[in-house]
Design an enzyme around this catalytic site. Structure first.
Site, short mmCIF file in Angstrom:
data_model
loop_
_atom_site.label_atom_id
_atom_site.label_comp_id
_atom_site.label_asym_id
_atom_site.label_seq_id
_atom_site.Cartn_x
_atom_site.Cartn_y
_atom_site.Cartn_z
N GLY A 11 0.77 -1.30 0.06
CA GLY A 11 0.07 -0.16 -0.11
C GLY A 11 0.75 1.38 -0.03
N ARG A 65 -14.20 -16.25 -9.78
CA ARG A 65 -13.82 -14.94 -10.23
C ARG A 65 -15.02 -13.99 -10.25
NH1 ARG A 65 -8.53 -13.39 -11.18
NH2 ARG A 65 -7.22 -15.39 -11.59
N MET A 90 -3.53 -7.09 -6.97
CA MET A 90 -2.94 -7.93 -7.39
C MET A 90 -3.89 -9.31 -8.10
SD MET A 90 -0.16 -6.40 -8.09
CE MET A 90 1.07 -7.49 -8.64
N ARG A 91 -5.21 -8.72 -8.63
CA ARG A 91 -6.04 -9.93 -9.16
C ARG A 91 -6.53 -9.27 -10.66
NH1 ARG A 91 -7.77 -14.11 -6.99
NH2 ARG A 91 -10.13 -13.86 -7.77
N LEU A 93 -9.24 -8.79 -12.99
CA LEU A 93 -10.67 -8.40 -13.04
C LEU A 93 -11.60 -9.03 -14.11
CD1 LEU A 93 -10.00 -4.88 -11.84
CD2 LEU A 93 -11.14 -6.61 -10.38
N HIS A 109 1.05 0.70 -13.28
CA HIS A 109 1.85 -0.40 -13.83
C HIS A 109 3.47 -0.02 -13.94
CE1 HIS A 109 2.42 -4.34 -15.59
NE2 HIS A 109 3.40 -3.74 -16.46
N LEU A 144 -5.61 -7.05 -20.40
CA LEU A 144 -4.64 -6.81 -19.10
C LEU A 144 -3.46 -5.78 -19.69
CD1 LEU A 144 -3.53 -7.84 -16.18
CD2 LEU A 144 -2.04 -9.41 -17.49
N ASP A 145 -3.49 -4.63 -18.85
CA ASP A 145 -2.33 -3.77 -18.91
C ASP A 145 -2.30 -3.03 -20.29
OD1 ASP A 145 -1.56 -4.12 -16.33
OD2 ASP A 145 -0.23 -5.70 -17.01
N GLU A 174 6.52 6.13 -8.87
CA GLU A 174 4.81 6.02 -8.91
C GLU A 174 4.29 6.73 -7.82
OE1 GLU A 174 3.84 1.84 -8.80
OE2 GLU A 174 5.54 1.33 -9.63
C1 GAR Z 1 3.37 -1.02 -7.62
O1 GAR Z 1 4.85 -1.25 -8.08
C2 GAR Z 1 2.50 -1.15 -8.74
O2 GAR Z 1 2.86 -0.30 -9.75
C3 GAR Z 1 2.34 -2.70 -8.85
O3 GAR Z 1 2.52 -3.21 -7.64
C4 GAR Z 1 3.14 -2.58 -6.89
C5 GAR Z 1 2.37 -2.10 -5.35
O4 GAR Z 1 2.98 -1.42 -4.60
N1 GAR Z 1 1.17 -2.99 -9.65
C6 GAR Z 1 1.29 -3.91 -10.46
O5 GAR Z 1 2.04 -4.65 -10.74
C7 GAR Z 1 0.00 -4.13 -11.19
N2 GAR Z 1 0.15 -4.84 -12.22
P1 GAR Z 1 2.25 -0.82 -3.30
O6 GAR Z 1 1.26 -1.88 -2.71
O7 GAR Z 1 3.27 -0.57 -2.33
O8 GAR Z 1 1.46 0.37 -3.79
#
Ligand code: GAR
Length: 192
Positions: A11, A65, A90-91, A93, A109, A144-145, A174
């Protein structure tokens, strides 16, 4: 703009959004709820510390799902969300979920899409000999993405970078990129 964040883990992106909100920097956006599919997700603590409502919806409790996403939609709609922000959720959808929230669902991403969709983005960028990595905020569609790109931020790859050092630097990027995009969406600077 009522925002619901979906998380599965640390998070840290959620925490960045909360920090901007607490500083009054998130425009008209307000995080009204955080939903996690994992009970142990640290992001739940970040939300609670900021007095933001949380819901845990363990995906294992649902037969498939489709049923999980139906329950998730019900929770999100109870929060009366205008925008759903995937922050390390991380699911995969279902099409039913993605289409229901069309133009209200964004994701971050850890790569410069369309490069490196899916997992292990940093390892793949290093192995390919790339000199630039980064992060992308995009609309979520069925594939996806692959939804429309809203904004990207580049991060240099150094010669000595490991997967982990690059992951940490991209995460830092990010933490600037995501709150700025959510602010701009709330201000109407980025079209929905
Ligand atoms: C982040 O790097 C985000 O870009 C990635 O998971 C991490 C979450 O970090 N998301 C993906 O890979 C989605 N495909 P966080 O829980 O510390 O925010």
């Amino acid at each position: 703009m009522r925002v619901v964040c979906l998380i599965s883990g640390d998070g840290s992106n959620l925490q960045a959004l909360i920090d901007w909100q607490l500083k009054g920097l998130l425009g008209y956006a307000e995080i009204v709820g955080v939903v996690s599919n994992k009970v142990e997700a640290f992001g739940l603590e970040c939300a609670k510390r900021a007095n933001i409502a949380t819901t845990v919806l363990p995906h294992q409790r649902y037969p498939d799902r489709y049923e999980f996403d139906r329950a998730l939609m019900s929770v999100i709609d109870d929060y009366e969300a205008d925008l759903i922000v995937l922050a390390g959720f991380m699911r995969i959808l279902t099409a039913q979920f993605v289409n229901y929230y069309a133009n209200r669902l964004v994701n971050i991403h850890p790569s410069l899409l369309p490069k490196y969709k899916g997992l292990n983005t940093h390892r793949r960028a290093i192995e390919a000999g790339d000199s630039i990595a980064g992060a992308t905020v995009h609309w979520v569609t069925e594939e996806l993405d692959s939804g429309g790109i809203i904004r990207q931020m580049e991060v240099a790859i150094h010669a000595h970078d490991s997967e982990d050092s690059l992951r940490r630097r991209v995460l830092e990027a990010e933490h600037c990129l995501y709150p700025a995009v959510i602010r701009d969406l709330s201000l109407g600077v980025v079209a929905c």
